[in-house]
Design a protein around this motif. Structure first.
Motif, PDB file in Angstrom:
ATOM      1  N   GLY A  14      41.958  15.402  16.626  1.00  0.00           N
ATOM      2  CA  GLY A  14      42.653  14.899  15.433  1.00  0.00           C
ATOM      3  C   GLY A  14      42.434  13.411  15.193  1.00  0.00           C
ATOM      4  O   GLY A  14      41.601  12.767  15.854  1.00  0.00           O
ATOM      5  N   PHE A  15      43.193  12.897  14.252  1.00  0.00           N
ATOM      6  CA  PHE A  15      43.021  11.514  13.794  1.00  0.00           C
ATOM      7  C   PHE A  15      43.202  10.516  14.951  1.00  0.00           C
ATOM      8  O   PHE A  15      42.298   9.731  15.260  1.00  0.00           O
ATOM      9  N   ILE A  16      44.338  10.570  15.608  1.00  0.00           N
ATOM     10  CA  ILE A  16      44.579   9.568  16.668  1.00  0.00           C
ATOM     11  C   ILE A  16      43.798   9.937  17.927  1.00  0.00           C
ATOM     12  O   ILE A  16      43.274   9.066  18.631  1.00  0.00           O
ATOM     13  N   GLY A  17      43.671  11.237  18.187  1.00  0.00           N
ATOM     14  CA  GLY A  17      42.967  11.696  19.395  1.00  0.00           C
ATOM     15  C   GLY A  17      41.500  11.281  19.419  1.00  0.00           C
ATOM     16  O   GLY A  17      40.979  10.857  20.463  1.00  0.00           O
ATOM     17  N   THR A  18      40.817  11.403  18.282  1.00  0.00           N
ATOM     18  CA  THR A  18      39.383  11.048  18.277  1.00  0.00           C
ATOM     19  C   THR A  18      39.209   9.546  18.522  1.00  0.00           C
ATOM     20  O   THR A  18      38.362   9.136  19.324  1.00  0.00           O
ATOM     21  N   HIS A  19      40.011   8.746  17.846  1.00  0.00           N
ATOM     22  CA  HIS A  19      39.868   7.288  18.021  1.00  0.00           C
ATOM     23  C   HIS A  19      40.233   6.874  19.445  1.00  0.00           C
ATOM     24  O   HIS A  19      39.599   5.987  20.023  1.00  0.00           O
ATOM     25  N   PRO A 185      50.260   4.610  11.355  1.00  0.00           N
ATOM     26  CA  PRO A 185      48.830   4.509  11.677  1.00  0.00           C
ATOM     27  C   PRO A 185      47.962   4.752  10.442  1.00  0.00           C
ATOM     28  O   PRO A 185      48.152   5.740   9.739  1.00  0.00           O
ATOM     29  N   ILE A 186      47.041   3.852  10.195  1.00  0.00           N
ATOM     30  CA  ILE A 186      46.144   3.997   9.029  1.00  0.00           C
ATOM     31  C   ILE A 186      44.741   3.518   9.394  1.00  0.00           C
ATOM     32  O   ILE A 186      44.531   2.908  10.441  1.00  0.00           O
ATOM     33  N   GLY A 187      43.785   3.772   8.488  1.00  0.00           N
ATOM     34  CA  GLY A 187      42.434   3.246   8.660  1.00  0.00           C
ATOM     35  C   GLY A 187      41.501   4.267   9.280  1.00  0.00           C
ATOM     36  O   GLY A 187      41.779   5.478   9.288  1.00  0.00           O
ATOM     37  N   ALA A 188      40.387   3.774   9.775  1.00  0.00           N
ATOM     38  CA  ALA A 188      39.350   4.636  10.330  1.00  0.00           C
ATOM     39  C   ALA A 188      38.465   3.779  11.220  1.00  0.00           C
ATOM     40  O   ALA A 188      38.520   2.547  11.159  1.00  0.00           O
ATOM     41  N   HIS A 189      37.647   4.454  12.017  1.00  0.00           N
ATOM     42  CA  HIS A 189      36.717   3.727  12.886  1.00  0.00           C
ATOM     43  C   HIS A 189      35.733   2.929  12.018  1.00  0.00           C
ATOM     44  O   HIS A 189      35.288   3.426  10.980  1.00  0.00           O
ATOM     45  N   PRO A 190      35.378   1.700  12.445  1.00  0.00           N
ATOM     46  CA  PRO A 190      34.456   0.883  11.637  1.00  0.00           C
ATOM     47  C   PRO A 190      33.101   1.552  11.386  1.00  0.00           C
ATOM     48  O   PRO A 190      32.428   1.230  10.408  1.00  0.00           O
ATOM     49  N   ILE A 194      34.423   8.663  12.141  1.00  0.00           N
ATOM     50  CA  ILE A 194      35.671   9.411  12.351  1.00  0.00           C
ATOM     51  C   ILE A 194      36.770   8.757  11.504  1.00  0.00           C
ATOM     52  O   ILE A 194      36.700   7.572  11.182  1.00  0.00           O
ATOM     53  N   GLY A 195      37.772   9.581  11.170  1.00  0.00           N
ATOM     54  CA  GLY A 195      38.880   9.086  10.352  1.00  0.00           C
ATOM     55  C   GLY A 195      39.885  10.202  10.158  1.00  0.00           C
ATOM     56  O   GLY A 195      39.837  11.223  10.857  1.00  0.00           O
ATOM     57  N   GLU A 196      40.768  10.004   9.186  1.00  0.00           N
ATOM     58  CA  GLU A 196      41.825  10.987   8.942  1.00  0.00           C
ATOM     59  C   GLU A 196      41.309  12.069   8.003  1.00  0.00           C
ATOM     60  O   GLU A 196      40.648  11.760   7.012  1.00  0.00           O
ATOM     61  N   LEU A 197      41.609  13.330   8.313  1.00  0.00           N
ATOM     62  CA  LEU A 197      41.171  14.441   7.465  1.00  0.00           C
ATOM     63  C   LEU A 197      42.366  15.295   7.076  1.00  0.00           C
ATOM     64  O   LEU A 197      42.544  16.395   7.598  1.00  0.00           O
ATOM     65  N   PRO A 198      43.206  14.809   6.162  1.00  0.00           N
ATOM     66  CA  PRO A 198      44.393  15.599   5.830  1.00  0.00           C
ATOM     67  C   PRO A 198      44.006  16.891   5.126  1.00  0.00           C
ATOM     68  O   PRO A 198      43.039  16.916   4.369  1.00  0.00           O
ATOM     69  N   ARG A 199      44.770  17.950   5.425  1.00  0.00           N
ATOM     70  CA  ARG A 199      44.501  19.225   4.728  1.00  0.00           C
ATOM     71  C   ARG A 199      45.350  19.293   3.471  1.00  0.00           C
ATOM     72  O   ARG A 199      46.540  19.001   3.522  1.00  0.00           O
ATOM     73  N   ALA A 335      35.757   3.216   3.374  1.00  0.00           N
ATOM     74  CA  ALA A 335      34.416   3.587   3.847  1.00  0.00           C
ATOM     75  C   ALA A 335      34.419   5.020   4.379  1.00  0.00           C
ATOM     76  O   ALA A 335      33.487   5.792   4.144  1.00  0.00           O
ATOM     77  N   TRP A 336      35.485   5.387   5.074  1.00  0.00           N
ATOM     78  CA  TRP A 336      35.598   6.750   5.611  1.00  0.00           C
ATOM     79  C   TRP A 336      35.726   7.776   4.488  1.00  0.00           C
ATOM     80  O   TRP A 336      35.056   8.808   4.486  1.00  0.00           O
ATOM     81  N   GLU A 337      36.568   7.480   3.503  1.00  0.00           N
ATOM     82  CA  GLU A 337      36.728   8.421   2.386  1.00  0.00           C
ATOM     83  C   GLU A 337      35.384   8.613   1.676  1.00  0.00           C
ATOM     84  O   GLU A 337      35.005   9.730   1.315  1.00  0.00           O
ATOM     85  N   LYS A 338      34.644   7.522   1.494  1.00  0.00           N
ATOM     86  CA  LYS A 338      33.331   7.629   0.831  1.00  0.00           C
ATOM     87  C   LYS A 338      32.381   8.480   1.671  1.00  0.00           C
ATOM     88  O   LYS A 338      31.623   9.287   1.138  1.00  0.00           O
ATOM     89  N   HIS A 339      32.448   8.303   2.982  1.00  0.00           N
ATOM     90  CA  HIS A 339      31.611   9.106   3.888  1.00  0.00           C
ATOM     91  C   HIS A 339      31.945  10.596   3.730  1.00  0.00           C
ATOM     92  O   HIS A 339      31.061  11.433   3.578  1.00  0.00           O
ATOM     93  N   VAL A 340      33.248  10.901   3.704  1.00  0.00           N
ATOM     94  CA  VAL A 340      33.679  12.304   3.589  1.00  0.00           C
ATOM     95  C   VAL A 340      33.232  12.906   2.259  1.00  0.00           C
ATOM     96  O   VAL A 340      32.820  14.060   2.194  1.00  0.00           O
ATOM     97  N   ARG A 341      33.313  12.126   1.194  1.00  0.00           N
ATOM     98  CA  ARG A 341      33.000  12.623  -0.162  1.00  0.00           C
ATOM     99  C   ARG A 341      31.534  12.455  -0.535  1.00  0.00           C
ATOM    100  O   ARG A 341      31.144  12.791  -1.657  1.00  0.00           O
TER     101      ARG A 341
END
Ligand code: UFG
Length: 344
Positions: A14-19, A185-190, A194-199, A335-341
């Motif tokens: 998950g979000f916190i686990g991966t980071h 907790p917010i943000g994503a890895h630089p 990896i980042g948050e992936l809400p369903r 940057a993470w949202e752009k990566h996902v999209r």
């Protein structure tokens, strides 16, 4: 650290686990990830592997299933520490489906602690939350600020889990535990890998902002501008996900190195600063050079007006401090949202 220590990261996809996995490995720990992917997906682990340039030990397992968790994880590897992220976390959903939250959040902790005892694994880090404070009478919230009656089943599970850990550690002198009370907790890895992936529709502010900026959501609703705060919108303490992940490394190291002062300790993990919803929206626009479509609507039921952390104890005892500027965090989230999209 002499010999490499091994950490089980339960809920590690998950979000916190991966980071946290990335930071642990970079700090010299070995990590085994256990996750049933009920609220995450394989891509999280793949992102971790890309960042680290190595394969991770990853077991798909439900942490509430004792037999499976023993067979696939505890009997197969040897751990020094466990970090437990394998819980549900949506406040609103917990109000409509309380039993889902009680059964998963309590059972996963009971199962994990039972197997830790059986396999003599001594150190536990638990994901707690600032939600245990409710709306404190005085700010900032310190670890000694009284907890208030939980205002959601989710918050209740965090309070009860903290108490279950305290009881377990008291009964087992070889066990040590640290509960980390996260603020927001917010943000994503630089790396944006990896980042948050809400369903579905995000409940939390920053994923809603980034999805609005990406055109996935039409308009952000700012819940309330009539709070007793400088600009009328609610104040929170937004903590960068990489900083938060590093607090887990500090907590594990404290116990592994025998530096903990009590067998059960609690630390706030925040920045010590309250930031309003509107300030955050405007900073997001500024650092990412874009305009966000938003409107002010009424307050969201159950929201507290303002909360931020005292971080003195974590600074002094864990030797940990939040370092990432909020603007950098908001750039990383975009940057993470752009990566996902797939947005350039
Ligand atoms: N907000 C909006 N619009 C949105 C979403 C949120 O204005 O679309 C506002 C909220 O009203 C609140 C702030 O943004 O004022 C932050 O809201 P989040 O939902 O992102 O976070 P919360 O502070 O409500 O909740 C978070 C975690 C919980 C945790 C809690 C502890 O999501 O898991 O902090 O205080 F329990």
């Amino acid at each position: 650290m002499n010999k490499k220590k091994t950490v089980l990261v339960a809920g590690g996809a998950g979000f916190i686990g991966t980071h946290t996995t990335v930071e642990l490995v970079e700090a010299g720990y070995d990590v085994v990830i256990a996750d049933n992917l009920s609220n995450s997906d394989r891509s999280g682990v793949e992102g971790v592997e890309k960042i680290l340039g190595r394969k991770m030990a990853f077991e798909i397992v439900d942490c509430c299933n004792e037999k499976e968790l023993e067979e696939k994880v505890f009997s197969k590897y040897e751990f020094d520490s466990v970090i437990h992220f394998a819980g549900f976390k949506a406040v609103g959903e917990s109000v409509s489906e309380p039993l889902k939250y009680y059964s998963n959040n309590f059972m996963s902790l009971i199962t994990i602690m039972g197997l830790m005892k059986k396999y003599n694994v001594q150190n536990l880090v638990f994901s707690s939350s600032a939600t245990v404070y409710g709306q404190p009478d005085t700010l900032p919230a310190t670890e000694a600020t009284p907890r208030q009656k939980a205002n959601s089943p989710y918050g209740y599970t965090k309070q009860v889990c903290e108490d279950m850990i305290e009881g377990m550690v008291a009964a087992n002198p070889s066990m040590h535990a640290i509960a980390l009370r996260y603020f927001n907790p917010i943000g994503a890895h630089p790396s944006a890998l990896i980042g948050e992936l809400p369903r579905g529709v995000p409940n939390n502010l920053v994923p809603f902002i980034t999805q609005t900026a990406a055109g996935v959501r039409e308009c952000l609703s700012v819940f309330g501008d009539d709070y007793d705060t400088p600009d009328g919108s609610a104040l929170r303490d937004y903590i960068d996900i990489v900083d938060l992940a590093r607090a887990h490394v500090a907590a594990v190291s404290r116990m592994v190195d025998g530096k903990n002062k009590e067998s059960y300790e609690i630390f706030n993990v925040g920045t010590g600063k309250g930031v309003s919803v509107l300030e955050l929206v405007h900073l997001f626009e500024e650092v990412n050079n874009l305009k966000l479509n938003y409107k002010i609507v009424g307050r969201r039921p159950g929201d507290v007006e303002k909360i931020w952390a005292s971080t003195d104890l974590a600074n002094a005892e864990l030797g940990w401090k939040a370092t990432r500027p909020l603007g950098e965090t908001l750039k990383a989230a975009w940057a993470w949202e752009k990566h996902v999209r797939g947005i350039k």
